[in-house]
Motif scaffolding. Structure first.
Motif, PDB file in Angstrom:
ATOM      1  N   VAL A   1       0.856  -1.179   0.000  1.00 49.09           N
ATOM      2  CA  VAL A   1       0.000   0.000   0.000  1.00 49.09           C
ATOM      3  C   VAL A   1       0.891   1.228   0.000  1.00 49.09           C
ATOM      4  CG1 VAL A   1      -1.729   1.275   1.311  1.00 49.09           C
ATOM      5  CG2 VAL A   1      -1.819  -1.202   1.242  1.00 49.09           C
ATOM      6  N   GLN A   2       0.626   2.136  -0.906  1.00 48.48           N
ATOM      7  CA  GLN A   2       1.395   3.366  -1.001  1.00 48.48           C
ATOM      8  C   GLN A   2       0.872   4.367   0.025  1.00 48.48           C
ATOM      9  OE1 GLN A   2       1.008   4.715  -4.999  1.00 48.48           O
ATOM     10  NE2 GLN A   2       1.573   2.731  -5.879  1.00 48.48           N
ATOM     11  N   PRO A   3       1.738   5.145   0.666  1.00 45.73           N
ATOM     12  CA  PRO A   3       1.262   6.072   1.685  1.00 45.73           C
ATOM     13  C   PRO A   3       0.397   7.187   1.104  1.00 45.73           C
ATOM     14  CG  PRO A   3       3.622   6.316   1.353  1.00 45.73           C
ATOM     15  CD  PRO A   3       3.184   5.142   0.537  1.00 45.73           C
ATOM     16  N   PHE A   4       0.686   7.656  -0.086  1.00 47.32           N
ATOM     17  CA  PHE A   4      -0.112   8.708  -0.708  1.00 47.32           C
ATOM     18  C   PHE A   4      -0.227   8.427  -2.189  1.00 47.32           C
ATOM     19  CE2 PHE A   4       1.657  10.885   3.004  1.00 47.32           C
ATOM     20  CZ  PHE A   4       0.481  11.356   3.574  1.00 47.32           C
ATOM     21  N   ARG A   5      -1.338   8.796  -2.752  1.00 45.44           N
ATOM     22  CA  ARG A   5      -1.515   8.710  -4.193  1.00 45.44           C
ATOM     23  C   ARG A   5      -2.045  10.058  -4.652  1.00 45.44           C
ATOM     24  NH1 ARG A   5      -4.034   2.686  -5.197  1.00 45.44           N
ATOM     25  NH2 ARG A   5      -2.445   1.619  -4.026  1.00 45.44           N
ATOM     26  N   HIS A   6      -1.477  10.580  -5.693  1.00 49.32           N
ATOM     27  CA  HIS A   6      -1.902  11.895  -6.191  1.00 49.32           C
ATOM     28  C   HIS A   6      -3.182  11.778  -7.009  1.00 49.32           C
ATOM     29  CE1 HIS A   6       1.589  14.111  -4.841  1.00 49.32           C
ATOM     30  NE2 HIS A   6       2.310  13.056  -5.178  1.00 49.32           N
ATOM     31  N   THR A   7      -4.042  12.792  -6.870  1.00 51.94           N
ATOM     32  CA  THR A   7      -5.278  12.821  -7.639  1.00 51.94           C
ATOM     33  C   THR A   7      -5.104  13.532  -8.961  1.00 51.94           C
ATOM     34  OG1 THR A   7      -5.960  14.823  -6.494  1.00 51.94           O
ATOM     35  CG2 THR A   7      -6.761  12.744  -5.606  1.00 51.94           C
ATOM     36  N   THR A   8      -3.930  14.066  -9.194  1.00 53.79           N
ATOM     37  CA  THR A   8      -3.696  14.738 -10.484  1.00 53.79           C
ATOM     38  C   THR A   8      -2.683  13.958 -11.285  1.00 53.79           C
ATOM     39  OG1 THR A   8      -1.995  16.142  -9.497  1.00 53.79           O
ATOM     40  CG2 THR A   8      -4.234  17.036  -9.594  1.00 53.79           C
ATOM     41  N   ASN A   9      -2.796  14.068 -12.543  1.00 52.51           N
ATOM     42  CA  ASN A   9      -1.900  13.375 -13.457  1.00 52.51           C
ATOM     43  C   ASN A   9      -1.513  14.387 -14.522  1.00 52.51           C
ATOM     44  OD1 ASN A   9      -1.059  11.946 -15.796  1.00 52.51           O
ATOM     45  ND2 ASN A   9      -2.013  10.077 -14.998  1.00 52.51           N
ATOM     46  N   SER A  10      -0.232  14.564 -14.772  1.00 53.51           N
ATOM     47  CA  SER A  10       0.209  15.606 -15.708  1.00 53.51           C
ATOM     48  C   SER A  10      -0.327  15.375 -17.117  1.00 53.51           C
ATOM     49  CB  SER A  10       1.729  15.683 -15.717  1.00 53.51           C
ATOM     50  OG  SER A  10       2.262  14.438 -16.126  1.00 53.51           O
ATOM     51  N   LEU A  11      -0.679  14.126 -17.447  1.00 53.88           N
ATOM     52  CA  LEU A  11      -1.183  13.843 -18.781  1.00 53.88           C
ATOM     53  C   LEU A  11      -2.697  14.031 -18.881  1.00 53.88           C
ATOM     54  CD1 LEU A  11       0.908  10.657 -19.581  1.00 53.88           C
ATOM     55  CD2 LEU A  11       1.347  12.998 -20.330  1.00 53.88           C
ATOM     56  N   SER A  12      -3.435  13.663 -17.823  1.00 50.53           N
ATOM     57  CA  SER A  12      -4.900  13.675 -17.941  1.00 50.53           C
ATOM     58  C   SER A  12      -5.597  14.600 -16.960  1.00 50.53           C
ATOM     59  CB  SER A  12      -5.434  12.252 -17.766  1.00 50.53           C
ATOM     60  OG  SER A  12      -5.116  11.774 -16.479  1.00 50.53           O
ATOM     61  N   GLY A  13      -4.917  15.305 -16.107  1.00 53.72           N
ATOM     62  CA  GLY A  13      -5.553  16.190 -15.149  1.00 53.72           C
ATOM     63  C   GLY A  13      -5.932  15.447 -13.879  1.00 53.72           C
ATOM     64  N   CYS A  14      -7.098  15.743 -13.328  1.00 60.23           N
ATOM     65  CA  CYS A  14      -7.547  15.137 -12.065  1.00 60.23           C
ATOM     66  C   CYS A  14      -8.047  13.718 -12.293  1.00 60.23           C
ATOM     67  CB  CYS A  14      -8.654  15.980 -11.448  1.00 60.23           C
ATOM     68  SG  CYS A  14      -8.098  17.621 -10.985  1.00 60.23           S
ATOM     69  N   VAL A  15      -7.731  12.841 -11.345  1.00 61.60           N
ATOM     70  CA  VAL A  15      -8.138  11.437 -11.403  1.00 61.60           C
ATOM     71  C   VAL A  15      -8.820  11.101 -10.071  1.00 61.60           C
ATOM     72  CG1 VAL A  15      -7.320   9.065 -11.637  1.00 61.60           C
ATOM     73  CG2 VAL A  15      -6.180  10.900 -12.872  1.00 61.60           C
ATOM     74  N   PRO A  19     -10.815   2.991  -4.948  1.00 56.92           N
ATOM     75  CA  PRO A  19     -11.665   2.547  -3.834  1.00 56.92           C
ATOM     76  C   PRO A  19     -10.833   2.354  -2.564  1.00 56.92           C
ATOM     77  CG  PRO A  19     -12.207   1.330  -5.813  1.00 56.92           C
ATOM     78  CD  PRO A  19     -10.973   2.141  -6.122  1.00 56.92           C
ATOM     79  N   GLY A  20     -11.356   2.823  -1.443  1.00 60.64           N
ATOM     80  CA  GLY A  20     -10.645   2.724  -0.174  1.00 60.64           C
ATOM     81  C   GLY A  20      -9.707   3.887   0.091  1.00 60.64           C
ATOM     82  N   TRP A  21      -9.712   4.872  -0.789  1.00 56.29           N
ATOM     83  CA  TRP A  21      -8.867   6.055  -0.651  1.00 56.29           C
ATOM     84  C   TRP A  21      -9.746   7.290  -0.759  1.00 56.29           C
ATOM     85  CZ3 TRP A  21      -3.289   6.036  -0.664  1.00 56.29           C
ATOM     86  CH2 TRP A  21      -2.734   4.749  -0.676  1.00 56.29           C
ATOM     87  N   ALA A  22      -9.376   8.346  -0.053  1.00 56.89           N
ATOM     88  CA  ALA A  22     -10.105   9.620  -0.118  1.00 56.89           C
ATOM     89  C   ALA A  22      -9.127  10.729  -0.455  1.00 56.89           C
ATOM     90  CB  ALA A  22     -10.790   9.911   1.220  1.00 56.89           C
ATOM     91  N   GLY A  23      -9.575  11.663  -1.286  1.00 59.79           N
ATOM     92  CA  GLY A  23      -8.690  12.729  -1.734  1.00 59.79           C
ATOM     93  C   GLY A  23      -9.006  14.067  -1.107  1.00 59.79           C
ATOM     94  N   VAL A  24      -7.975  14.727  -0.567  1.00 59.74           N
ATOM     95  CA  VAL A  24      -8.094  16.062   0.004  1.00 59.74           C
ATOM     96  C   VAL A  24      -6.873  16.852  -0.466  1.00 59.74           C
ATOM     97  CG1 VAL A  24      -8.229  17.406   2.132  1.00 59.74           C
ATOM     98  CG2 VAL A  24      -9.314  15.164   2.021  1.00 59.74           C
ATOM     99  N   LEU A  25      -7.111  18.042  -0.994  1.00 61.65           N
ATOM    100  CA  LEU A  25      -6.041  18.934  -1.452  1.00 61.65           C
ATOM    101  C   LEU A  25      -5.103  18.257  -2.458  1.00 61.65           C
ATOM    102  CD1 LEU A  25      -5.197  20.662   1.953  1.00 61.65           C
ATOM    103  CD2 LEU A  25      -6.646  21.541   0.119  1.00 61.65           C
ATOM    104  N   GLY A  26      -5.691  17.505  -3.381  1.00 59.04           N
ATOM    105  CA  GLY A  26      -4.906  16.922  -4.455  1.00 59.04           C
ATOM    106  C   GLY A  26      -4.164  15.652  -4.125  1.00 59.04           C
ATOM    107  N   GLN A  27      -4.345  15.089  -2.917  1.00 60.56           N
ATOM    108  CA  GLN A  27      -3.673  13.839  -2.561  1.00 60.56           C
ATOM    109  C   GLN A  27      -4.695  12.840  -2.037  1.00 60.56           C
ATOM    110  OE1 GLN A  27      -0.298  14.051  -0.056  1.00 60.56           O
ATOM    111  NE2 GLN A  27       0.939  15.051  -1.604  1.00 60.56           N
ATOM    112  N   CYS A  28      -4.531  11.577  -2.432  1.00 60.65           N
ATOM    113  CA  CYS A  28      -5.378  10.490  -1.932  1.00 60.65           C
ATOM    114  C   CYS A  28      -4.701   9.833  -0.739  1.00 60.65           C
ATOM    115  CB  CYS A  28      -5.600   9.446  -3.017  1.00 60.65           C
ATOM    116  SG  CYS A  28      -6.554  10.011  -4.423  1.00 60.65           S
ATOM    117  N   SER A  29      -5.469   9.561   0.293  1.00 55.29           N
ATOM    118  CA  SER A  29      -4.964   8.875   1.482  1.00 55.29           C
ATOM    119  C   SER A  29      -5.827   7.647   1.728  1.00 55.29           C
ATOM    120  CB  SER A  29      -5.041   9.790   2.708  1.00 55.29           C
ATOM    121  OG  SER A  29      -4.268  10.942   2.511  1.00 55.29           O
TER     122      SER A  29
END
Length: 185
Positions: A1-15, A19-29
């Protein structure tokens, strides 16, 4: 399990967070056990009462005989003397009864039988059986059988007879008295 996953992607924008992760301020936890992500993945919501989640993804009900622990991370087996028909919560067995091994139901203790006051509410009253009414309760016919709740006691052999004397309280029909006349010399 990764500690953080970004909700933005330089190629496609916001992602959307997985499931099982929640995003706040551009980061998934990751959502902790006992929770699941909200529909919009913006927060981790507590599991509904009576359900559990070990991984923060899905909240599921417990099986009968079990109930959620306080953290709602796993289902615990109901304690002895308790049962759960629905997996929601453990409740106390009715008087003079005990829970069966899988804790899905209760049965009357040996020496008693169920009387169903209202079959639709799934609770019985366990009433004492009078074991002495049939075959002197398994006691020797020359002794007194005394009904006790639950179970029975066998009295001592009469004068002039010998035999093991069991006057202890028995909830299972064991320890019957057998009286023998003394041998003739």
């Amino acid at each position: 399990v990764q500690p953080f996953r970004h909700t933005t992607n330089s190629l496609s924008g916001c992602v959307l967070c997985e499931p099982g992760w929640a995003g706040v301020l551009g980061q998934c936890s990751p959502c902790p056990g006992g929770t699941r992500n909200s529909a919009d993945h913006a927060a981790c919501d507590r599991c509904p009462e009576g359900t559990v989640s070990s991984n923060g993804i899905e909240c599921s009900p417990c099986a009968a005989g079990r109930s959620p622990n306080a953290e709602q991370t796993e289902c615990d087996l109901c304690a002895t003397g308790l049962y759960s028909e629905d997996g929601f919560s453990c409740v106390e067995c009715w008087e003079n009864s005990e829970s069966i091994l899988d804790r899905k139901w209760c049965v009357c203790s040996p020496g008693s039988e169920p009387v169903w006051m209202n079959p639709s509410d799934h609770h019985a009253t366990c009433v004492d059986l009078n074991e002495c009414l049939e075959t002197n309760g398994g006691c020797d016919i020359s002794t007194v059988c005394k009904n006790i709740s639950p179970g029975r006691e066998c009295g001592p052999c009469p004068i002039g007879y010998s035999g093991p004397h069991y006057s202890m309280h028995y909830t299972v029909l064991t320890g019957n008295t057998t009286c023998l006349e003394p041998p003739v010399k």
